[in-house]
Structure formats: C-alpha cells, structure tokens
Write an enzyme that holds these catalytic residues in place. Structure first.
Site, PDB file in Angstrom:
ATOM      1  N   TYR A 120       5.274 117.003  39.296  1.00 56.42           N
ATOM      2  CA  TYR A 120       5.678 116.358  38.235  1.00 56.42           C
ATOM      3  C   TYR A 120       5.619 116.862  37.024  1.00 56.42           C
ATOM      4  CZ  TYR A 120       4.760 112.452  41.588  1.00 56.42           C
ATOM      5  OH  TYR A 120       5.155 111.477  42.473  1.00 56.42           O
ATOM      6  N   THR A 121       4.732 118.100  36.932  1.00 56.26           N
ATOM      7  CA  THR A 121       4.618 118.727  35.531  1.00 56.26           C
ATOM      8  C   THR A 121       5.719 120.009  35.548  1.00 56.26           C
ATOM      9  OG1 THR A 121       2.711 120.007  36.492  1.00 56.26           O
ATOM     10  CG2 THR A 121       2.288 118.135  35.268  1.00 56.26           C
TER      11      THR A 121
END
Length: 736
Positions: A120-121
């Site tokens: 996600y990052t």
C-alpha cells in the site's frame, strides 16, 4: 557414490570457531554502522537499490513492495519484513533527524502504530539522501560482488554529509552495541570546517560548535555542559532529556499544562498509559487528569489537582515518575575505515569522515582528470581530421583498412582514429575548428584545476570545505529542516524531592491490617473497632493510628521494607484490599507496620538471634518491589522491627532464657544480617523488647501487665545466653 568424509574435531574448538564466525558476521555485516557513511549494510543496499530504480526526489513514487523486492532479490538475501522495517524507519520524521526516504502513505506514528503493508505504501529518496550517493558513478568508491555474483554493490557510500552523527544509529551485536543520538547538521559542518582549518584542534574546541544531540522530536537536554563534554571525550555516556511544556492560562485563575514535545524514542500512547496508571494508583496526587489533543503536532494536556499547585512542582513529580524525562545513551561503537570496531570519541569520528571525503574527492578528481585527458586526445584527433577533412573522407570511402592508413598518414593514436571512424560522416563535415579549440581550451583549464587539487593538499582541502559549506547552506539553521529542535537548560529543581503529601488534606485515620494481609483505613482516631468484620478465618493483627499525609512502613518476614502513602490505603467499611495489590510482598508474612518518622532509629531482629539498628531514612522504598534491608538465612524470619525509644534491650527465645543488655552494644548499619543479640543452641529468638532500665521490664501475662524492677540478674553482654526469666513470665516466651 562418494564415501562421506568424516573428521575428528575437538567439539570446543569447532564450537568456538563457528561462534566467532557468527559474531564477526553480526558485527561487520548487520549491527554496527560504518563511521564513514553512518550506514549498516541493509541501509546501504536499500538506498542503492532505490538509486538503481531512479527513485530521485523529483521523480514519481514507487511501491515499497517493488523496492523491497529488488533489495532482497539482488543485494540482501534476508526477510522482507526486516528490509521493510528499515525502509519505514528511514522515512519516519520522528525517528530520523534528516529522513533519507520520502514516504507516501501510512508509515506509522509516534504512538507506536505500525506502518501499512508494503503493497500500500510508496517511497522515493529525499534530497539529502542523494548526497549520500553523490558521485557514486565517478569511481569514488569500491564495488564488490553481490551474494550470488550476479551484480555489484558499493562497499561504502561517498557520503557528502556526516550521516553517522546527523542521523545517529543504534544496534546490538554479539558482545557489543552502538547507540549514537542524532545531531544538528549545521553544527557538524561548522565543526568539520574548523577541523579543516585547525587540524590539531581538540575536543574542547569542537564542543564550541557541537552543543549536543539534536533530536527529531525536540525536547530539552538538562545535563550540564561538562557532563556532555565528558561523554563526547570518551565516546560513552548519556543525556537526560525532558519534555517541553508550557503553562496555559484558563478562566478564573485556572490553568493547565500543555506538553508540546516529548523525549526521543518515547511512544506517546505508552507515555499517556503510564501517567494514567499512576493516576489510578494515586502516585501523582498533584495531577487530576491527562488527555491527548494531538493532531499533526503533539499536545498533551495535564490538569493539576487545583490551581494552587505550582506547575513547576507538578512537572517535577511527573519527570521523576514517568518517561517525560528519559535518558538517551551514547555509545559511539562503530566500524572504522580499517574495518575494525572501535568506540570513538567525537573528534575521531569527525576526522574519519574528513579522511573519507579527502579520499572520495581524490578518486573523483582522478576519474575526471582521466576523462578529460581522454577527451583532449580525441579533440586533438578531431582537429587534425578537420584540417585534412577531404583526404580523411576519401580514405574512409576508398580504403578497406582506413584505420592503419590514417594512423600512419596523420600520426594519430588508435583512440583518435576510433573516435573519427565512429563519428558519422555528416558530423565530420560539420566540424568547426573554433568549437574544437574552445572545448579544448576549457578542458585544459579544468585539467589544470584537477591537477592542482591532486598535487596540492591545500587545494584538496579547499574543495572538501567548499562542499561541506554547500551542504550547510542547503540544510543549515536557516532552513525548515535544519533549525535546531532540542534546546538546553540548567534545571535547578532536578534533585529536589517533591513532597506530594503537601497537597493532601491532613486527616486522622486508623489503619487496620488483618493476619491474612487485608488492609484498610477508617476516618479518625480512637475508633470503636468492635464492629469491624474480617473474612472468614481472619482476624486483626495490626492497628495503627496515623494521618493521611503519613508514609507507612511495612516490614516483611524476609526483612524487606515497603513504603505506602497512607492516603492510598483503601478506605471504607469493607474488608479492604490485599496488601499484595499494593506492594510485591509475595507469600511472606507482615512482621510490623509503622508510621515513618524521619531520622528515627529502628531495631531489627531475626529468629536466628541477630540484629542491628538502622536509620529510618535508609529503609524508605521508592518502588513497589520494596527495599531489602535485613538479610535473613533460609529457615529463619525477621521477627521484629521496633522504634528505639529506650536504653535497654530484652531478648528471649525458645530456650526460655532472658537476656538484658545495653542498646548501645548494637551497631547501626544500613543493611545486612547484623550482629549476634543472644546465643542459642538448637533454638530461635522469639521476642525482643526495648525499654528504659530505670522504669523496669514489663510484660503481659493473663491479660495483666506485670513489671519487674530488679533485672540485675538478667543483665549481660550482647551475645550471651541469658538466664531463666522471673516467676510468672508467660509460657509462650513472649513479652506480649
């Protein structure tokens, strides 16, 4: 099939060799940073992988999963979790003073929250991170093969700024550890430039520039300057850091305390939890409430008990009991340029960095000089080609081997001919002599500068200083990231003991403790205790009149002292609460409960017949676990703790021998077993009493108090056996 080869090896030798190999691997390849670039191998590989992915500050972000995949696939054959945790920390503004990674997404918080999953990052390098790898493509550092020999990785980074001290480092190896706090880059640059100008400068000179650590979370360092200097001189020490707070005025004279910065590496959520527990346990009576109003900035609101409380004293009590004041360790254990771990002082670390920069600039200058010489050689060939352009074009068109003919005809080198032949015919026709001459002239000037740098150490150090100055201008005190965050204060109240009882209303109470260790308090003195109820099988053991402001001493049968604030003891008509909830007394019995009186003497005695006198100030315990004062052998117990309010001591044991001697014969000690009070043979001391000789010795017998004035027959030296007690002395051999 080949037969397995078996060798007989001493097990101890084999074990020690393998452990040594493991220890060296941990030290050199995992836990300790290099003094030159301040990085561990995992950091170096991570940043180099990001460079290869072209994740520069002005480029787009890439998924962290992609970065981690490249790192573990190409350079670092370890778990993805360890690599991602490293990436996350390098992006956290509260962990690194100068973050090396620009993260997008959830990268955790100062509350201790975990970062989002790597899928996600996203991330890319920061501008200051690029300085670590600046000129890495100019032969400034050595490269080595990766773990599978499929690629190359840098042994060290060029490091244009002192990352080790700027961002700090920490790690635990085998038999050694490192803990280096972050510092202010502007101050480090000043110190480095001073060291260039004054190579023989000492640590005291350096300390004029480096005031101390500069933590990303701010805070206040309260150590004196000589303590800070001493730590930097040895490479070992610690710094006391306090939270930054301010008094915020409200209506009607009421105020609240607002904490805006907390010490480095203290999790805000755990700090609040710690204060909340102290509030619940009534350990901080000056505080009535705490709440977290933090957003992007920290804002912890502490409400005092009432507006008459001095905010300075309120905070002193919190500093003493919570992580609002913490100690940051300094242990500058690093791998030197000789690949040997060493604890360095601040001067050695700075000198190592300058030597590294000297080497980097020397190698870069050599590389650029060779490039210029190569280009000058080519330009000379192109100039000859321009002057003989038609003939050269004719040779190229008509000859099968133009290279050899051109070298012979125009006295050209192989490099020059290759350059001419590799130039497109259209480009050859467009050659202009003036352009060649101009470029040649410019390159000769650059060549002269580089040769001067390489041949003149003073010029080399000028370049080192110039580049440090450029870093300082970019990330110095006048920039947002460069301004100092941690300040220094001389705290006069540091050693002051905050008397929290001053803020408790003084009221008389009666403390009741049962045989099973259930304790409670009732309001007032001289209470009618006939209606007091106990648990089944329990009964009263101690009844003590005190005040809510008193401190209560609890002595266990193992000789350990515990301290309670009387106001914290359970109030009401119930059975109270177990003493085990208040102190860590374990399964031991309570020998005595007393009201603490400063500078009073207490007599301790054990069943083995030994004892000593101790000052009441020495027995005060600061923690729930208590303080061990009397050492009692196995099979024996501490049987008495009596205030010294007489001139004589009477002892009696299982042998039914009474001994009286002067109390001055018992020495005063801070802790221990003590001296022999009465000698026994296969017996134990049962009871002891302090009295004034002229008043006589009294005891309880059948509910009546009996007094013996004539005690000459029982007088003796301490350590004697004693004599049979007078007629009518209790058969249980006890005074009460």
């Amino acid at each position: 099939m080949k037969e397995a080869k078996i060798e007989n090896i001493d097990f101890g030798s084999a074990l020690s060799e393998r452990y040594l190999a493991y220890a060296l691997s941990t030290i050199m390849s995992r836990s300790l940073p290099d003094v030159r670039d301040g990085l561990k191998p995992v950091h170096r590989r991570l940043l180099y992988a990001m460079l290869q992915l072209r994740l520069e500050p002005n480029s787009g972000y890439k998924k962290c999963a992609r970065v981690v995949g490249d790192v573990i696939g190409k350079y670092h054959p370890h778990g993805d979790v360890a690599v991602y945790d490293t990436l996350v920390r390098l992006a956290q503004h509260f962990s690194l003073r100068y973050p090396l990674i620009d993260g997008q997404g959830n990268f955790g918080s100062i509350d201790g929250d975990n970062a989002a999953a790597m899928r996600y990052t996203e991330s890319r390098m920061t501008e200051i991170c690029t300085l670590l790898m600046e000129d890495i493509d100019k032969d400034t550092v050595d490269f080595r093969s990766t773990y599978d020999d499929s690629d190359l990785e840098p042994v060290i980074m060029p490091a244009s700024f002192p990352n080790l001290l700027a961002n700090g480092s920490e790690g635990i190896a085998v038999g050694m550890a490192t803990n280096i706090p972050p510092h202010n880059l502007h101050e480090l640059c000043d110190a480095l430039m001073h060291l260039i100008d004054h190579p023989k400068a000492e640590i005291s000179d350096i300390m004029n520039f480096i005031k101390g650590p500069d933590f990303p979370t701010g805070g206040i360092i309260i150590d004196k300057s000589d303590v800070i200097t001493s730590a930097y001189m040895t490479g070992r020490g610690s710094f006391r850091v306090r939270a930054r707070w301010e008094k915020e005025e409200l209506n009607y004279g009421v105020y609240q305390i607002v904490v805006t910065e907390i010490p480095y590496q203290v999790q805000k959520s755990k700090l609040i939890e710690q204060i909340a527990i102290l509030l619940k346990d009534k350990k901080i009576p000056l505080v009535s409430n705490i709440r977290d109003e933090s957003t992007d900035i920290i804002r912890l609101v502490i409400e005092p008990r009432d507006r008459s409380c001095d905010p300075q004293i309120v905070m002193e009590s919190l500093f003493k009991l919570t992580n609002l004041e913490s100690r940051i360790q300094l242990n500058m254990n690093v791998i030197g340029s000789n690949n040997v771990p060493k604890v360095m002082n601040i001067l050695e670390v700075l000198q190592e960095f300058l030597s590294h920069r000297q080497n980097i600039i020397t190698r870069r200058s050599t590389y650029l000089l060779n490039k210029i010489k190569h280009r000058l050689e080519i330009l000379e060939g192109l100039r000859i080609a321009y002057l003989n352009l038609d003939e050269i074009i004719k040779i190229i068109r008509e000859e099968d081997e133009p290279k050899a003919i051109m070298m012979q005809r125009f006295q050209l080198t192989e490099i020059q001919v290759e350059a001419i032949l590799n130039t497109r015919l259209r480009s050859l026709r467009k050659l202009e002599e003036q352009e060649i001459i101009t470029e040649h002239s410019n390159l000769q000037k650059q060549q002269a500068i580089l040769e001067e740098i390489l041949n003149n150490p003073k010029e080399l150090w000028k370049v080192v200083k110039k580049e440090i100055k450029a870093v300082q201008a970019k990330f110095g005190l006048n920039t947002t990231i460069g301004a100092r965050r941690t300040s220094f204060e001389q705290v006069t109240l540091t050693n002051q003991v905050v008397d929290i009882t001053a803020f408790i209303t003084k009221e008389p109470i009666t403390i009741i403790c049962s045989k099973m260790g259930w304790v409670r308090s009732l309001k007032g003195h001289n209470n009618d205790l006939s209606s007091i109820k106990y648990k089944e099988g329990d009964a009263e053991k101690f009844i003590l009149e005190a005040y809510t402001t008193d401190k209560i001493l609890i002595i266990s049968s193992e000789g350990r002292f515990f301290t309670l604030l009387a106001d914290n003891i359970s109030k009401g008509k119930g059975t109270g609460e177990s003493i085990k909830l208040l102190v860590d007394i374990g399964n031991n019995d309570i020998t005595e409960i007393l009201v603490y009186k400063p500078d009073h003497l207490l007599l301790l005695a054990s069943s083995i017949g030994k004892g000593f006198v101790v000052n009441s100030n020495e027995v005060m315990a600061q923690t729930k676990s208590g303080k061990q004062i009397m050492n009692v052998p196995d099979g024996h117990t501490c049987i008495a703790c009596l205030p010294v309010n007489g001139d004589s001591v009477a002892c009696i044991g299982e042998s039914r021998k009474l001994l009286v001697f002067n109390i001055d014969e018992i020495p005063e000690m801070k802790k221990g077993q003590g001296v022999t009070l009465q000698k026994f043979k296969n017996a134990k001391l049962l009871d002891i009493k302090i009295f004034n000789r002229e008043d006589g010795l009294s005891w309880n017998s059948g509910g009546k108090v009996k007094l013996e004035k004539n005690i000459i027959a029982f007088l003796g030296k301490r350590g004697s056996t004693g004599k049979l007690p007078p007629m009518g002395f209790p058969k249980n051999n006890r005074f009460s």
